[in-house]
Design a protein around this motif. Sequence first.
Motif, PDB file in Angstrom:
ATOM      1  N   GLU A  29      65.490 -82.749  61.032  1.00  0.00           N
ATOM      2  CA  GLU A  29      64.728 -81.507  61.224  1.00  0.00           C
ATOM      3  C   GLU A  29      65.444 -80.315  60.583  1.00  0.00           C
ATOM      4  O   GLU A  29      64.803 -79.344  60.177  1.00  0.00           O
ATOM      5  CB  GLU A  29      64.524 -81.244  62.722  1.00  0.00           C
ATOM      6  N   ALA A  30      66.766 -80.396  60.454  1.00  0.00           N
ATOM      7  CA  ALA A  30      67.553 -79.291  59.881  1.00  0.00           C
ATOM      8  C   ALA A  30      67.534 -79.285  58.354  1.00  0.00           C
ATOM      9  O   ALA A  30      68.153 -78.418  57.742  1.00  0.00           O
ATOM     10  CB  ALA A  30      68.998 -79.379  60.377  1.00  0.00           C
ATOM     11  N   LEU A  54      67.406 -82.542  56.236  1.00  0.00           N
ATOM     12  CA  LEU A  54      67.563 -83.837  55.577  1.00  0.00           C
ATOM     13  C   LEU A  54      66.227 -84.500  55.272  1.00  0.00           C
ATOM     14  O   LEU A  54      66.083 -85.176  54.241  1.00  0.00           O
ATOM     15  CB  LEU A  54      68.404 -84.775  56.455  1.00  0.00           C
ATOM     16  N   LYS A  55      65.242 -84.316  56.127  1.00  0.00           N
ATOM     17  CA  LYS A  55      63.921 -84.924  55.907  1.00  0.00           C
ATOM     18  C   LYS A  55      63.302 -84.418  54.606  1.00  0.00           C
ATOM     19  O   LYS A  55      62.828 -85.210  53.777  1.00  0.00           O
ATOM     20  CB  LYS A  55      62.996 -84.609  57.091  1.00  0.00           C
ATOM     21  N   GLY A  56      63.332 -83.104  54.391  1.00  0.00           N
ATOM     22  CA  GLY A  56      62.771 -82.540  53.166  1.00  0.00           C
ATOM     23  C   GLY A  56      63.514 -83.008  51.925  1.00  0.00           C
ATOM     24  O   GLY A  56      62.897 -83.271  50.880  1.00  0.00           O
ATOM     25  N   LEU A  57      64.836 -83.123  52.036  1.00  0.00           N
ATOM     26  CA  LEU A  57      65.639 -83.572  50.893  1.00  0.00           C
ATOM     27  C   LEU A  57      65.311 -85.008  50.526  1.00  0.00           C
ATOM     28  O   LEU A  57      65.108 -85.336  49.344  1.00  0.00           O
ATOM     29  CB  LEU A  57      67.127 -83.440  51.238  1.00  0.00           C
ATOM     30  N   LEU A  58      65.239 -85.883  51.527  1.00  0.00           N
ATOM     31  CA  LEU A  58      65.020 -87.303  51.268  1.00  0.00           C
ATOM     32  C   LEU A  58      63.575 -87.610  50.861  1.00  0.00           C
ATOM     33  O   LEU A  58      63.329 -88.603  50.176  1.00  0.00           O
ATOM     34  CB  LEU A  58      65.399 -88.130  52.503  1.00  0.00           C
ATOM     35  N   GLU A  59      62.628 -86.782  51.288  1.00  0.00           N
ATOM     36  CA  GLU A  59      61.228 -87.031  50.952  1.00  0.00           C
ATOM     37  C   GLU A  59      60.797 -86.347  49.658  1.00  0.00           C
ATOM     38  O   GLU A  59      59.677 -86.541  49.193  1.00  0.00           O
ATOM     39  CB  GLU A  59      60.324 -86.564  52.097  1.00  0.00           C
ATOM     40  N   SER A  60      61.688 -85.538  49.048  1.00  0.00           N
ATOM     41  CA  SER A  60      61.335 -84.856  47.794  1.00  0.00           C
ATOM     42  C   SER A  60      61.155 -85.881  46.679  1.00  0.00           C
ATOM     43  O   SER A  60      61.795 -86.935  46.662  1.00  0.00           O
ATOM     44  CB  SER A  60      62.430 -83.853  47.415  1.00  0.00           C
ATOM     45  N   ASP A 113      60.966 -91.323  61.116  1.00  0.00           N
ATOM     46  CA  ASP A 113      59.745 -90.850  60.462  1.00  0.00           C
ATOM     47  C   ASP A 113      60.054 -90.093  59.161  1.00  0.00           C
ATOM     48  O   ASP A 113      59.474 -89.045  58.877  1.00  0.00           O
ATOM     49  CB  ASP A 113      58.940 -89.949  61.417  1.00  0.00           C
ATOM     50  N   VAL A 114      60.973 -90.633  58.377  1.00  0.00           N
ATOM     51  CA  VAL A 114      61.334 -90.058  57.075  1.00  0.00           C
ATOM     52  C   VAL A 114      60.953 -91.058  56.001  1.00  0.00           C
ATOM     53  O   VAL A 114      61.487 -92.180  55.971  1.00  0.00           O
ATOM     54  CB  VAL A 114      62.844 -89.745  56.996  1.00  0.00           C
TER      55      VAL A 114
END
Length: 515
Positions: A282-283, A285-291, A315-316
């Motif tokens: 949530e901090a 890492l999710k956005g980084l890995l899903e880019s 859920d990533v």
Amino acid sequence: MKVMVRDELRAIQPVIKATIEDAVRNVLSESVCSKEDVEHVVKSYADATKTAQKKVIEEAAVAQSSKRVVESVVRQLDADKVEREKRKLNVVVLNTPEPKKESSPEDKKKEDLKFCSSILGIPVRDIEVCWRAGKWMNPSQNTVDHLSSSLKMKTWTSGPAESAEVLAEAFSSVFVHEPENLPDVEKPEPNCDKLNDIDITFDKVNNMATASSSSSYKITWINDVAGVKQSIKDLGREKEIAVDCEGMNLSREGTLDILSIATRHRDVYLFDIAKLGALAFEAGLKGLLESDRTTHTKLLYDCRNDADALLHIYDVKLAGVLDLQLLEVIHRRNRGQRIEYLRGLKKSLETYVNDQKMEIIKRKGINEIEESKKKDVNIWAARPLSDELKEYCAVDVAALFPLQKILKKGKDAEDMKIVLEGSERFSDYFRSYEVLPMKEFIWNPFLPQKILRFNFIRNTTEEVKKCQGCRKEFRKAELKISCLAQQAWLCGVCKKVEIRAKDAVSMLKWLKESV
């Protein structure tokens, strides 16, 4: 004595000639060096070797004659004069070289390196660096011209008796290996007047290609949200990052305890997922890995379990993957080698990167992991995490950059397109299952079908059936009848797994339930 030396040298002549000829022929295409040029190089080398051999024979004959003279004089002396005459002879003997003692392998290596250095005009330390790195210069046309002219000399400088064989091996190494990350060195003046200058230049050596490189990682342990946010800012500037996950039975059915990310600048971030849990994602890492790949390319080595654990536990949905395990398959395929088996990271690092310290770290980590499995203990959740395991995590990600550079060399756009498409399918391979099949059918050393474009045929008009092993869909022509359950259809990989199965009873039960 002369006959024996001559026979010895004559015996190694075909080996020397074959070594040089094969080394040159295997690498140089006709557009770079014609058949006549190759034969001329070999002939010039043979002529020079013949001269060196003749010198060795003559020196051996002189030494043998001197020995006979001394023995004859000693035998003629009276018993009471032997000691006095021996002392006189010692004056002569002291001025002559003593018989060469049998040298140790280390001494022989130093002697060979010193001789090659005198012939090639390259400092010994630079030859050692090249040998450790396992990579040599590419024989460009300019280099070939210089080597050819250098081989036309009439005599060699003094060196070990097996100098011709040593030099043949050195030249073979130069021609066989392709250039990759060699050190910048100044070319010294050749110390043999009869050799022409050899124009050799080296690229800067990559730190990962040396045995002392592993110690230069900067490892950052992150176990709070503030640390995650700061690291995401740093990682957001990177075009490529290397990613790896660690946990007990890493998958949806196990745990995800450590997430490792490295940059090309040798910065390694270890995220304590066992402590942070979903807060880490949530901090940022999710956005980084899903880019996607246009923003951040993620280098992984066998991404299947990592992608499965990330999706089903946190859920990533991992995206933008370049899987180096598939790139290694393409690397072998382009060289005409077998590709039905997948190669593990440890084996790939030993084969291509050749970093001894890195291999030691991997070996220690693997042994510790195997011991924990026997005891059914999750070492990845233990805190504080040992320095050995931190180094193991760092190697798993930081080593992917030099490995990628080596494996990408010589690959065209079509090869990379196949790997990138395959990486997307590889990411989905485990996580797309609602329920995982019997583990033997998906956790095996074989390259799955329908991952890389060249190992399956697309034909939407033909009947499609589901493999009863891995439960993937295939054309009917691609499936085979199971040996255990006659009504079960299996793909090529699952058929191999069935043939090698150790627990046939459990497998038969699974197949019958799947029909």
